[in-house]
Design an enzyme around this catalytic site. Structure first.
Site, PDB file in Angstrom:
ATOM      1  N   CYS A  73       0.867  -1.187   0.000  1.00  0.00           N
ATOM      2  CA  CYS A  73       0.000   0.000   0.000  1.00  0.00           C
ATOM      3  C   CYS A  73       0.896   1.227   0.000  1.00  0.00           C
ATOM      4  CB  CYS A  73      -0.953   0.004   1.189  1.00  0.00           C
ATOM      5  SG  CYS A  73      -0.132   0.205   2.794  1.00  0.00           S
ATOM      6  N   ALA A  74       0.341   2.390   0.252  1.00  0.00           N
ATOM      7  CA  ALA A  74       1.120   3.627   0.168  1.00  0.00           C
ATOM      8  C   ALA A  74       2.110   3.764   1.316  1.00  0.00           C
ATOM      9  CB  ALA A  74       0.200   4.839   0.113  1.00  0.00           C
TER      10      ALA A  74
END
Length: 377
Positions: A73-74
Site C-alpha cells: 500500500c502507500a
C-alpha cells in the site's frame, strides 16, 4: 502463523535474483497503474483497500497457492490490515514495511568498476529509476548526482575508509531532490554545479572548473559540457575510462530536453552534443547514466546499470546516425509524454529558492522516473 514484514531491500533482492512473486497492491487503481513495483517474474492483483473493508473472501480465489504473496500500500497501514485478514484465513503473506514510500527511497549499492587507482559504486534507487555514484581514490571520495539520503553516502564512504571531499550534480534534477548541497554541508566537501542552472546558494561553478583533480593519483574528472536535458547539463569523463553521462545518454536512449518548454532549441543542443562531443569518445568507454527506464533490460550481467558506449551506439543506431531534422522531429514527438510530477517545485527546491520538510519531499518524489523516456527503436 505470523505475518511477515519485508523491507524494500528484501524486494530488491527478489528482483535482482529474478524470483517469482505475487503482489497484492491495495492502493487506488490510478496509483497502481501509474507506478508499481516491477520485477521480471512478478504478477499482480490490484484491489483497493476500501473494497476489502468487509473481508477478503472475494479475493481468496484470485490469490495463488504455493507462491510468495506480498501486500503493498502507500505507507504500510492498509497492507498490514489486509495481511492480518488473510492470515486469519490461513493464507501466508508478507507486507512491505513503509509501503511505496519506503520503496521510493531505497538505495541499492553495487560495485561498478575497480582498478589500481579508483573504485566505483553505483547506488540504484530502484523505485524511482535514479542512479548516483561514489568514486573512491585512496582516502577520498567523489559523489555524483546524490539523492537526498546523505547518510547512506557518508556510511558508504566510511566503509571504504574515505572522506567525501567532492560532490557534483550533472544538472538541476527535475524528478527528485538533490542531496548535493546538504551532503557538502555535512561533510565539508566541495559542491559543483553549472552556474547556468540558477542555484542561489554557494557552490563551485563548472564554468570555472574544467577539471577536478584530487589526490596525487591520476583520478581526473572532466566536466564535458553536454547541453540538452537542461541548458546546464554536463557529463563527467573519469580517467578516460568512465563517462558519467547524467541525463544526456542512457543505456536505451537519450535525455528528454523538453522540461524547459524549449524542446526544439534544446533538442538541437542535444544533437550537437551527440554528433560532436560524444562522437569523439571511444567505443570501449563505460557509460554510467543518472537514470534508467527499465531495470530488467538495462541491468547488465555484471549487476549494474551501464554499458560501453559502443554497445549503446549499436543499440540506439537510429539516434546516433539520424540527420539533424529527423533527430529534432523524433525528440519533439517524445516530448508529448508525461512530464515528472511536481517537477517545477522540485527544481525550485534544488535551486535553493524554496524549502521543504522531509514529509513534503517524500510527497513530491512519489511516482516513477520520467526523465529517461526518450528511447530509440
Amino acid at each position: 502463523m505470523a505475518v511477515k514484514k519485508w523491507t524494500a531491500a528484501d524486494v530488491t533482492e527478489k528482483i535482482l535474483n529474478k524470483e517469482n512473486l505475487f503482489i497484492l497492491d491495495v492502493r487506488n487503481v490510478s496509483d497502481f497503474e501509474d507506478w508499481k513495483i516491477e520485477g521480471e517474474n512478478f504478477d499482480y492483483l490490484n484491489v483497493p483497500y476500501f473494497e476489502l473493508l468487509d473481508g477478503v473472501e472475494e479475493i481468496k480465489a484470485k490469490l495463488p497457492s504455493g507462491r510468495e504473496i506480498l501486500i503493498v500500500c502507500a505507507k504500510e497501514g492498509s497492507s498490514m490490515l489486509v495481511a492480518d485478514m488473510l492470515d486469519e484465513e490461513g493464507i501466508d503473506t508478507a507486507y512491505l514495511s513503509g509501503g511505496m514510500k519506503s520503496w521510493s527511497e531505497h538505495l541499492h549499492q553495487t560495485k561498478v568498476y575497480e582498478d589500481e587507482k579508483i573504485k566505483v559504486y553505483q547506488f540504484v534507487r530502484v523505485g524511482k529509476g535514479c542512479l548516483s555514484y561514489m568514486v573512491v581514490s585512496d582516502d577520498e571520495a567523489l559523489i555524483i548526482d546524490p539523492a537526498r539520503f546523505v547518510d547512506q553516502y557518508m556510511e558508504a564512504a566510511k566503509a571504504e575508509g574515505a572522506n567525501i571531499t567532492h560532490i557534483v550534480d550533472s544538472h538541476l534534477h527535475a524528478d527528485h531532490i538533490s542531496g548535493g548541497k546538504e551532503l557538502a554541508d555535512a561533510t565539508g566537501g566541495s559542491y559543483y554545479l553549472m552556474k547556468s542552472e540558477g542555484a542561489v546558494f554557494d557552490f563551485n561553478p563548472f564554468e570555472d572548473h574544467e577539471k577536478i583533480v584530487f589526490k596525487d593519483i591520476e583520478l581526473e574528472v572532466l566536466a564535458v559540457k553536454t547541453p540538452g536535458h537542461t541548458p546546464g547539463s554536463v557529463s563527467f569523463f573519469v580517467n578516460k575510462k568512465l563517462l558519467f553521462s547524467g541525463d544526456t545518454i542512457f543505456v536505451s536512449g537519450l535525455g528528454r530536453p523538453d522540461l524547459g518548454n524549449k524542446v526544439r532549441e534544446w533538442a538541437n543542443d542535444l544533437y550537437n552534443t551527440v554528433y560532436t562531443k560524444v562522437s569523439e569518445i571511444a567505443d570501449d568507454v563505460i557509460v554510467l547514466p543518472s537514470h534508467y527506464a527499465d531495470f530488467d533490460t538495462e541491468l547488465n550481467e555484471d549487476g549494474y546499470i551501464g554499458d560501453t558506449l559502443g554497445n549503446i551506439r549499436t543499440r540506439n543506431e537510429k539516434m546516433f546516425t539520424a540527420s539533424r531534422e529527423a533527430f529534432l522531429d523524433d525528440v519533439e514527438k517524445s516530448a508529448s509524454s508525461v512530464k515528472p510530477p511536481n517537477f517545477e517545485e522540485i527544481i525550485m527546491i534544488n535551486r535553493g529558492v524554496q524549502d521543504a520538510d522531509r514529509a513534503r519531499k517524500q510527497e513530491l518524489e512519489i511516482g516513477p522516473n520520467r526523465c529517461a523516456v526518450h528511447h530509440t527503436d
